[in-house]
Design an enzyme around this catalytic site. Structure first.
Site, short mmCIF file in Angstrom:
data_model
loop_
_atom_site.label_atom_id
_atom_site.label_comp_id
_atom_site.label_asym_id
_atom_site.label_seq_id
_atom_site.Cartn_x
_atom_site.Cartn_y
_atom_site.Cartn_z
N GLY A 138 0.80 -1.41 0.02
CA GLY A 138 -0.03 -0.04 0.26
C GLY A 138 0.66 1.30 -0.04
CB CYS A 139 -0.24 4.84 1.02
SG CYS A 139 -1.81 4.78 -0.24
CG ASN A 140 2.93 1.17 4.21
OD1 ASN A 140 1.64 0.77 4.21
ND2 ASN A 140 3.82 0.27 4.24
#
Length: 357
Positions: A138-140
């Site tokens: 995901g975004c991390n």
């Protein structure tokens, strides 16, 4: 024998070909529900790059099957990924022949062989180039990949490593007019970003002669109680994958931001007020506001975070590198200044890194 801290020697970004305003996206899918339109129009996003399904003879954009979306992901990933990688290497004063290790990040589609292998073939990169693929974090995940490549670069002084984040968010787009999908559909855009690292005794200057920042330290914080707050799972009604964002996630992230920054700065002699540059993931207006409040930041501190959200939406794992590129373009960094990179994503997770010019 101590390892030399790797430095960020180049950065490059790319987006897909077509940009839409939020109103244009709503009109393209003929969304009239005032509640859904309000989510889009109050998102602090002006434009996003998206690759929407073609209109049929009646002007309707039909939903795409999961197979079509996977094909879209592969095509966009190779196109944007190749462009961002070339731009990054040019910025670093290097070329494809110099690349020794490539770590690719994506969460918007699944590929086997992975994106790294496909790019090595597509771009003619040396087949002996080391590689890794980080999928689904995901975004991390951009900072998770940066930690991997920083370790590799430190262990291989003088050799070039690259992190490449490629998010074809159009391949994870489900327009069904519900409020659940409205939050997601109003937020994400297509984008790719790459950053080059090299560890050399005495430093690794950028191609333009400016100081390149050293990567000093990483810190993470997983929030197990919010493990389901951000997830990408199978929607049996739609027959495809669908992303879910809990409305409370901005407040969960904000509440833990100080904890992970304190851990990052522990033992460095630095306080939050000593950090000159903040490069925070463009996760959404409420996420940015929650981080600002909980860390005591100013709007100036997150100007690039806000600007990337405004111009591109949330481009997932590469968002912080879009902000980093804008910071470098300003030419305001000075030797000895510190910066904090921060990303958030499923897990729920906050990732941070400390850099110094």
């Amino acid at each position: 024998m101590p390892l030399t801290a790797p430095r960020l020697t180049g950065v490059g970004t790319a987006v897909s070909a077509t940009s839409y305003t939020q109103r244009e996206v709503l009109d393209a899918f003929q969304i009239t529900d005032p509640r859904v339109r309000s989510v889009f129009l109050n998102s602090a996003i002006e434009r996003r790059n998206l690759t929407l399904p073609a209109e049929d003879a009646r002007g309707v954009r039909a939903p795409e099957s999961q197979g079509d979306l996977l094909d879209k992901h592969k095509a966009l990933a190779l196109d944007m990924g190749g462009e961002a990688l070339r731009a990054c290497l040019k910025d670093a004063g290097a070329d494809l022949a110099d690349l020794r290790h490539l770590c690719c990040v994506t969460s918007t589609g699944f590929l086997t062989p992975g994106l790294s292998a496909l790019l090595i073939k597509d771009l003619g990169i040396d087949r002996h180039c080391g590689r890794a693929d980080i999928v689904g974090m995901g975004c991390n995940a951009g900072l998770n990949a940066l930690a991997v490549e920083a370790g590799w670069a430190a262990a291989h002084p003088g050799e070039l490593a690259v992190v490449l984040c490629v998010e074809a968010c159009s391949a994870a787009y489900a327009m069904d007019s519900t409020m659940r999908t409205a939050v997601v559909n109003s937020l994400f855009g297509d984008g790719a970003a790459a950053v080059a690292l090299r560890a050399e005794p005495g430093g690794a200057p950028r191609a333009d002669g400016r100081e390149s920042p050293a990567v000093l330290k990483f810190a993470s914080c997983v929030i197990p109680d919010a493990v389901d707050a951000m997830r990408y799972d199978w929607d049996r009604d739609l027959g495809r994958f669908s992303f879910f964002l809990d409305p409370q996630i901005p407040y969960v992230v904000g509440a833990h931001a100080e904890t992970v920054v304190d851990r990052l700065l522990a033992g460095t002699g630095l306080r939050g007020s000593d950090i000159r540059h903040w490069l925070v993931h463009s996760g959404g207006k409420k996420v940015i506001d929650a981080v600002v409040v909980n860390l005591g930041l100013t709007r100036h501190d997150v100007r690039h975070t806000v600007g990337v959200l405004r111009d591109h939406g949330n481009v997932s794992s590469g968002s912080f590198l879009f902000s980093y590129e804008r910071l470098l373009a300003e030419g305001v960094t000075r030797p000895g200044e510190h910066g904090v990179l921060m990303t958030m994503g499923p897990g729920s997770t906050i990732e941070t890194a400390l850099i110094r010019w």
